[in-house]
Each structure stands twice: as C-alpha cells, then as structure tokens.
Write an enzyme that holds these catalytic residues in place. Structure first.
Site, PDB file in Angstrom:
ATOM      1  N   LYS A  22       0.928  -1.034  -0.065  1.00 25.33           N
ATOM      2  CA  LYS A  22       0.051  -0.021  -0.019  1.00 25.33           C
ATOM      3  C   LYS A  22       0.884   1.207  -0.002  1.00 25.33           C
ATOM      4  O   LYS A  22       0.783   2.098  -0.809  1.00 25.33           O
ATOM      5  CB  LYS A  22      -0.913   0.107   1.123  1.00 25.33           C
ATOM      6  N   ASN A  23       1.923   1.216   0.830  1.00 27.16           N
ATOM      7  CA  ASN A  23       2.770   2.434   0.968  1.00 27.16           C
ATOM      8  C   ASN A  23       3.772   2.662  -0.034  1.00 27.16           C
ATOM      9  O   ASN A  23       4.471   3.778   0.008  1.00 27.16           O
ATOM     10  CB  ASN A  23       3.204   2.481   2.438  1.00 27.16           C
TER      11      ASN A  23
HETATM   12  C1  EPZ Z   1       4.073   6.863   6.499  1.00 25.67           C
HETATM   13  O1  EPZ Z   1       3.285   7.784   7.128  1.00 25.67           O
HETATM   14  C2  EPZ Z   1       3.324   5.526   6.455  1.00 25.67           C
HETATM   15  N1  EPZ Z   1       2.233   5.933   5.456  1.00 25.67           N
HETATM   16  C3  EPZ Z   1       2.807   5.099   7.764  1.00 25.67           C
HETATM   17  O2  EPZ Z   1       2.071   3.960   7.746  1.00 25.67           O
HETATM   18  C4  EPZ Z   1       3.962   4.691   8.654  1.00 25.67           C
HETATM   19  O3  EPZ Z   1       3.429   4.335  10.105  1.00 25.67           O
HETATM   20  C5  EPZ Z   1       4.877   6.182   8.712  1.00 25.67           C
HETATM   21  O4  EPZ Z   1       5.379   6.336   7.459  1.00 25.67           O
HETATM   22  C6  EPZ Z   1       6.084   5.723   9.447  1.00 25.67           C
HETATM   23  O5  EPZ Z   1       6.942   4.640   9.084  1.00 25.67           O
HETATM   24  C7  EPZ Z   1       2.522   5.647   4.142  1.00 25.67           C
HETATM   25  O6  EPZ Z   1       3.581   5.597   3.613  1.00 25.67           O
HETATM   26  C8  EPZ Z   1       1.457   6.054   3.286  1.00 25.67           C
HETATM   27  P1  EPZ Z   1       6.372  10.182   8.665  1.00 25.67           P
HETATM   28  P2  EPZ Z   1       4.029   9.380   7.187  1.00 25.67           P
HETATM   29  O7  EPZ Z   1       5.952  11.250   8.260  1.00 25.67           O
HETATM   30  O8  EPZ Z   1       5.011   9.526   5.953  1.00 25.67           O
HETATM   31  C9  EPZ Z   1       6.653  13.448  12.219  1.00 25.67           C
HETATM   32  C10 EPZ Z   1       0.392   2.319   7.852  1.00 25.67           C
HETATM   33  O9  EPZ Z   1      -0.007   1.920   8.910  1.00 25.67           O
HETATM   34  N2  EPZ Z   1       6.419  14.536  11.034  1.00 25.67           N
HETATM   35  O10 EPZ Z   1       7.402   9.301   8.375  1.00 25.67           O
HETATM   36  O11 EPZ Z   1       2.850  10.122   7.407  1.00 25.67           O
HETATM   37  C11 EPZ Z   1       5.213  12.396  12.234  1.00 25.67           C
HETATM   38  O12 EPZ Z   1       4.319  13.076  13.010  1.00 25.67           O
HETATM   39  C12 EPZ Z   1       0.689   3.860   8.026  1.00 25.67           C
HETATM   40  O13 EPZ Z   1       0.257   1.835   6.528  1.00 25.67           O
HETATM   41  C13 EPZ Z   1       6.360  15.576  11.492  1.00 25.67           C
HETATM   42  O14 EPZ Z   1       6.487  16.135  12.438  1.00 25.67           O
HETATM   43  O15 EPZ Z   1       4.938   9.097   8.565  1.00 25.67           O
HETATM   44  C14 EPZ Z   1       5.616  11.350  12.928  1.00 25.67           C
HETATM   45  O16 EPZ Z   1       5.809  11.426  14.379  1.00 25.67           O
HETATM   46  C15 EPZ Z   1       0.455   4.655   9.269  1.00 25.67           C
HETATM   47  N3  EPZ Z   1       6.509  16.507  10.444  1.00 25.67           N
HETATM   48  C16 EPZ Z   1       7.272  11.214  12.261  1.00 25.67           C
HETATM   49  O17 EPZ Z   1       7.545  12.370  11.764  1.00 25.67           O
HETATM   50  C17 EPZ Z   1       6.141  16.326   9.079  1.00 25.67           C
HETATM   51  O18 EPZ Z   1       6.064  17.364   8.014  1.00 25.67           O
HETATM   52  C18 EPZ Z   1       7.223  10.219  11.179  1.00 25.67           C
HETATM   53  O19 EPZ Z   1       6.279  10.350  10.378  1.00 25.67           O
HETATM   54  C19 EPZ Z   1       6.121  14.843   8.722  1.00 25.67           C
HETATM   55  C20 EPZ Z   1       6.182  13.872   9.782  1.00 25.67           C
END
Ligand code: EPZ
Length: 420
Positions: A22-23
């Site tokens: 999916k991701n």
């Molecule tokens: C991706 O989400 C995945 N989704 C998530 O999978 C996964 O949990 C996550 O990466 C971590 O591995 C997709 O790929 C569609 P991040 P993403 O930005 O990109 C913070 C599932 O179950 N952050 O890597 O949204 C954020 O809040 C889903 O399939 C900021 O602060 O995650 C988090 O604490 C759930 N500012 C951390 O970074 C930003 O601009 C990592 O989030 C972006 C993120």
C-alpha cells in the site's frame, strides 16, 4: 459496516502470499501526475486507500482503471485541476502526496490539510518546508494548502529534513524531479517504499541517486514519460503474517516478501524463540511452545517498524515474562492496548513506553478496531485467544489488508466476515 469473527486457539499451518505494498502503490500512483499519458502500475493491492487515491486522481481529471492482474492504469491529461478536496483527503492523509507532483507539473495546487489522526498529530510541516525551499509559495487558508510557484518552475536546492519523514521525503523528491538544477535532500527517510518510488521515477526519466540512504540527489529534467512499474511487496502485511506464524504452535510460510525489508522484525522473532527460515520464494516462521520476552523499540527503517508494534505486542502478551515496548515514531500509538486488555492481556502504558507482562493466554471478547495496524493486532490476538473474538470497525483493516480473512482461512483459521 462489517465485523470479523474469529474462533481462536486453532493452530495455523500453511502458506500465504503477500500483496503489493500500500505504502509504495500510493506514492507511485501520485507520481503519475508528473507525466502526461498512460501509466501502468502493477501489483497494486485492492484496498480502500488505493480506491480513495484513484477517486482523487479522477477528481483531478485523470482516468483511473483497474487493469488485469492487479494493475492500475492511470491516464493523465495535459491539464488537470490541481485540487485535492477535504472530503477525499480527510479519509486518507496520504492524499497529501499529490502536492509535490502538482506543484512540479502545473506550478500550483490547492490541497486540503490532512486532519488529525488516531496515532498522532502527524503534521506536514516538513513537506511544506521542503517545497518552499524548492521555491514554492505556500499559505494555509480555510483548511487548505494554497500553493504556487511564482517563477513557474521549481528550482533545485539543498534541504535537510528536521526529522525522517517517509511521505515528506517522497513528496519533496517528486517535486524536485522537474525542478531546474540539482536538489540535495538530507536526513531523508530510508524506507523501501521511498526507494521503490525513486525506481519508478527513474523509469519515467528522472535522475535520482541515493534513494534508500539519508542523502538523495536529484538532477531536475524538463519532462517525464509515463511509467510501467510493479510496486514492491507489502513488508507490513508480510510482517503481520510472520507474527501469526510465531504464535505458539503455528508454522506459516509467507511468500512473495523481501527478507531484507524485514530484518529488524525477524531479529525480534528469533529472540522470542520462533524459528525463522528463508525458503523458496519467502520466509517460514514457526512459534515455540511459549514466546520469550524481548524489548522492542520502534524506529525509522531499518529499525523496528512502528507499523508492526501492535502486532508484536500480541506475541509479547503471551510471553514467559515481561517486555518493554517503546514507540518512538508516533506519540499516540497504543490505542490497541485497551482492547488487548479486554482479551486478558496485562499491559500498562506510561507515555511512549508500554510494559507487557506476558500471561498464559488470551480469551475471546468483542473488541473495537481504532486504526489500521491496531486492527491487525486484534485479529492476531483473536487467533491466539480461546473462544470467539469479534472485531468491529474492520473498515480500518480494509484500508491496508486485502481480504485478510480469505488469506488466513486456508492456514486453518476459523475466521469470517459478517455484516455488523
Ligand atoms: C508513513 O507515514 C506511512 N504511511 C505510515 O504507515 C508509517 O507509520 C509511517 O510512514 C512511519 O513509518 C504511508 O507511507 C502512506 P512520517 P508518514 O512522516 O509519512 C512526524 C500504515 O499503517 N512528522 O514518516 O505520514 C510525524 O508526526 C501507516 O500503513 C512531522 O513532525 O509518517 C511522525 O511522528 C500508518 N512533520 C514522524 O514524523 C512532518 O512534516 C514520522 O512520520 C512529517 C512527519
């Protein structure tokens, strides 16, 4: 609304194949916006989230069709309406992945801000800062990101993410491929899905080096061509089935997965005493009589995936002793704990740390899914529990697992879906 009923305590044996990721499918579908024409994206799982993104692309003027053998065909027009409305974005925050491609291709975009999420605040500040560094002007208005490129074309730059963000890296990388000049992105996410997106972009004619490392270099090009790309297997779906195999008395072979994408999980499964073997076409895992306790700390790839934390907790709830789980990626990813307690698990949470006191067994009960991976954990717990477990709100599950009950039943699971 559906619910899933599981009669637990039945040993699982057999082979299950994983679907496409999916991701990886979501960013590659968004990347199609970067080039006019007919794109074919293969190995795309039939999931609610994929359908949501298909609707979003269609809303922008693309024609999106499911093709043969798990492919999605996207016809991207010369001119699209670069808007992602709230009603679509609110159901799936990954919709924000269209922002980079829209800005790079058409120099303007109006994308709804994704709202809150059960597992954390999940801001997109890093996405916006990266796009601003490439020369976009962005303002937040009425719940939307209103963005445009005053110069008409983005400009290469050097940008360092404050923290590793998967979709942030993907969004900014997609914007940089059509920018003028060289872009260097530092502190990038190294997830296999980022590398798979880069591979698809290179097939479209992009010039990218370093995907899969913290430093990604992109030399912008004038235009790109449509892509034909099969996405990688889903390592989180694979991981979920591998944990099922590690439950006491089970032996499961997961085919179609990439062992190198799962090392951190496999190391923990070996530590709890499960046997892990590489076999033709995949991995075989067999659970011991009783798991050993082990501490788990989530981290960005190649660390232990946060998307496997809930599922791993089920195994630890059956362990012969106590384990400490530390969630470092999301600030509120223990919603499944209350439901696992309903099944008899002994878990206490203090902020980002959970203490899992292993017990002799779980007993079936009605439980409520709260998010995608929490729902997968409840299914695994139901498989291990005595009696019947009823998992409600399975729409969470359907966002990321393709017909999970039809994949588990051939392994011997007594599992079925019913209208709630
Ligand atoms: C991706 O989400 C995945 N989704 C998530 O999978 C996964 O949990 C996550 O990466 C971590 O591995 C997709 O790929 C569609 P991040 P993403 O930005 O990109 C913070 C599932 O179950 N952050 O890597 O949204 C954020 O809040 C889903 O399939 C900021 O602060 O995650 C988090 O604490 C759930 N500012 C951390 O970074 C930003 O601009 C990592 O989030 C972006 C993120």
């Amino acid at each position: 609304m559906d619910k899933i009923l599981i009669e637990g305590g039945v040993p699982l044996h057999g082979t299950v194949a994983v679907s496409g990721a999916k991701n990886a499918a979501l960013p590659v579908m968004a990347a199609a916006l970067l080039a006019e024409g007919d794109h074919r994206i293969g190995n795309v799982p039939d999931l609610a989230d994929v359908r949501t993104l298909s609707r979003l692309l269609a809303h922008m003027g693309c024609r999106v069709e499911r093709g043969a053998g798990g492919s999605v065909e996207v016809r991207v027009p010369r001119d699209a309406s670069p808007e992602a409305p709230y009603d679509l974005v609110r159901t799936m925050r990954a919709s924000v992945l269209v922002l980079g491609p829209l800005l790079a291709r058409w120099g303007r975009a109006r994308v709804s801000l994704p709202g809150g999420c059960a597992i954390g605040a999940r801001p997109i500040d890093q996405h916006l800062q990266g796009l601003a560094a490439l020369g976009a002007e962005l303002r937040l208005e009425h719940g939307y990101v209103e963005a445009r490129v005053p110069r008409g074309r983005l400009s290469g730059t050097t940008f360092t993410f404050d923290k590793e963000t998967v979709t942030g890296t993907e969004n900014v990388m997609m914007a940089a491929v059509l920018a003028e000049g060289r872009t260097v992105l530092e502190n990038c996410a190294r997830e296999p899905e980022v590398s798979d997106l880069a591979a698809a972009l290179v097939r479209m004619g992009a010039r990218i080096e370093g995907a899969g490392t913290h430093r990604i270099q992109v030399d912008g090009v004038e235009s790109l061509r449509p892509v034909a790309h099969d996405v990688i297997p889903d390592r989180i779906e694979a991981g979920t089935f591998l944990v099922a195999g590690a439950l006491p008395g089970n032996r499961v072979t997961v085919t179609g997965c990439v062992p190198a994408h799962l090392e951190a999980l496999l190391e923990k499964l070996r530590s709890v005493g499960a046997s892990v073997a590489t076999v033709a076409g995949g991995l075989e895992v067999a659970g011991g009589a009783r798991p050993r306790p082990v501490d788990v700390k989530t981290a960005p790839f190649p660390g232990f995936p946060t998307d496997m934390q809930a599922q791993m907790m089920v195994l630890l709830a059956l362990a012969d002793g106590s384990s400490v789980v530390t969630e470092t990626v999301f600030e509120n990813r223990y919603m499944h704990v209350l439901e696992l307690r309903r099944l008899g698990a002994d878990i206490s949470v203090d902020g980002r740390v959970a203490l899992v006191k292993g017990g002799r067994g779980l007993s079936g009960a009605p439980v409520m899914a709260t998010d995608l991976r929490a729902s997968a954990a409840l299914v695994l717990a139901g498989l291990a529990a005595t009696g019947v477990t009823e998992v409600r709100r399975v729409y969470h599950l359907d966002r990321g697992y393709e017909r999970i009950e039809q994949k588990l039943a051939p392994l011997g699971a007594r599992i079925r879906r019913e209208r709630a």
